[in-house]
Design an enzyme around this catalytic site. Sequence first.
Site, PDB file in Angstrom:
ATOM      1  N   SER A   1      -3.276   4.283   6.794  1.00  0.00           N
ATOM      2  CA  SER A   1      -3.654   5.674   6.506  1.00  0.00           C
ATOM      3  C   SER A   1      -5.024   5.743   5.836  1.00  0.00           C
ATOM      4  CB  SER A   1      -2.585   6.390   5.672  1.00  0.00           C
ATOM      5  OG  SER A   1      -2.521   5.870   4.375  1.00  0.00           O
TER       6      SER A   1
ATOM      7  N   MET B   1      -3.362  -6.973   2.618  1.00  0.00           N
ATOM      8  CA  MET B   1      -2.479  -7.534   1.606  1.00  0.00           C
ATOM      9  C   MET B   1      -2.641  -9.038   1.375  1.00  0.00           C
ATOM     10  SD  MET B   1      -1.427  -4.696   0.675  1.00  0.00           S
ATOM     11  CE  MET B   1      -0.111  -4.892  -0.514  1.00  0.00           C
TER      12      MET B   1
ATOM     13  N   LEU C   1      -8.573 -12.639  -0.729  1.00  0.00           N
ATOM     14  CA  LEU C   1      -9.733 -13.384  -0.213  1.00  0.00           C
ATOM     15  C   LEU C   1     -10.237 -14.347  -1.294  1.00  0.00           C
ATOM     16  CD1 LEU C   1     -11.539 -10.362   1.515  1.00  0.00           C
ATOM     17  CD2 LEU C   1     -10.332 -12.243   2.670  1.00  0.00           C
TER      18      LEU C   1
ATOM     19  N   HIS D   1      -7.030   0.407  -4.555  1.00  0.00           N
ATOM     20  CA  HIS D   1      -5.827  -0.082  -5.223  1.00  0.00           C
ATOM     21  C   HIS D   1      -5.048   1.106  -5.792  1.00  0.00           C
ATOM     22  CE1 HIS D   1      -3.325  -3.053  -7.198  1.00  0.00           C
ATOM     23  NE2 HIS D   1      -3.361  -2.277  -8.274  1.00  0.00           N
TER      24      HIS D   1
END
Length: 192
Positions: A19, A93, A96, A112
């Site tokens: 979204s 999710m 990195l 977030h």
Amino acid sequence: MEKSSGKKNTAVLISGRGSNLKSLIKYSTTKKSLIRIVLVISDNFGAKGLIYANKSKINNIVIRYSNRKSFEDRLLKVLNKNNVDLICLAGFMKILSGKFIKKFNKTILNIHPSLLPKYKGLNTHNRAIQNKDKYSGATVHIVNDKLDSGKIILQKKVKILKSDSGKSLEKKVLKIEHKIYPKAVIKLLASD
Ligand code: GAR
């Protein structure tokens, strides 16, 4: 050639629903947009967000996440090949590595679902409710090598009502997310 319009070539990384990707796509199609989404990348074949990418005719790929090193090597190649200047994590999710962030060497943004520095990591809404917080919200920040800890670009609050559940709070926060992600991109790039 791509740079002549002044828009940043942007890759959006997703893992699921997408979204926030949708809100970034919507922004990117406005006349004054400062970004052009050149690529959507998912670590998950089943990510619903890939459907939006296809509908919007945005180049998209899935990179299987068998381990971090092989995922990031492939990711870096794809980003370079597509001349990506900016990464927007949108419900991506996986974490990195510092190595990857250094190698990419351009801005990576993340959204977030909490008022950082509160509630880094997962399950943010239930934690805010359990702690009887009066407010929750969403944060857009720069990604660095520490989880959910980079410089905050934009943050917006929402009131937590006594009647709120984790689910209802998630819904309210998500609405805010869709507003602030494009705004944060503008804030970041307008000063460029
Ligand atoms: C959003 O609430 C986003 O803030 C959160 O996942 C959801 C993805 O929704 N991201 C994180 O928790 C990252 N640690 P979406 O796929 O519909 O954009």
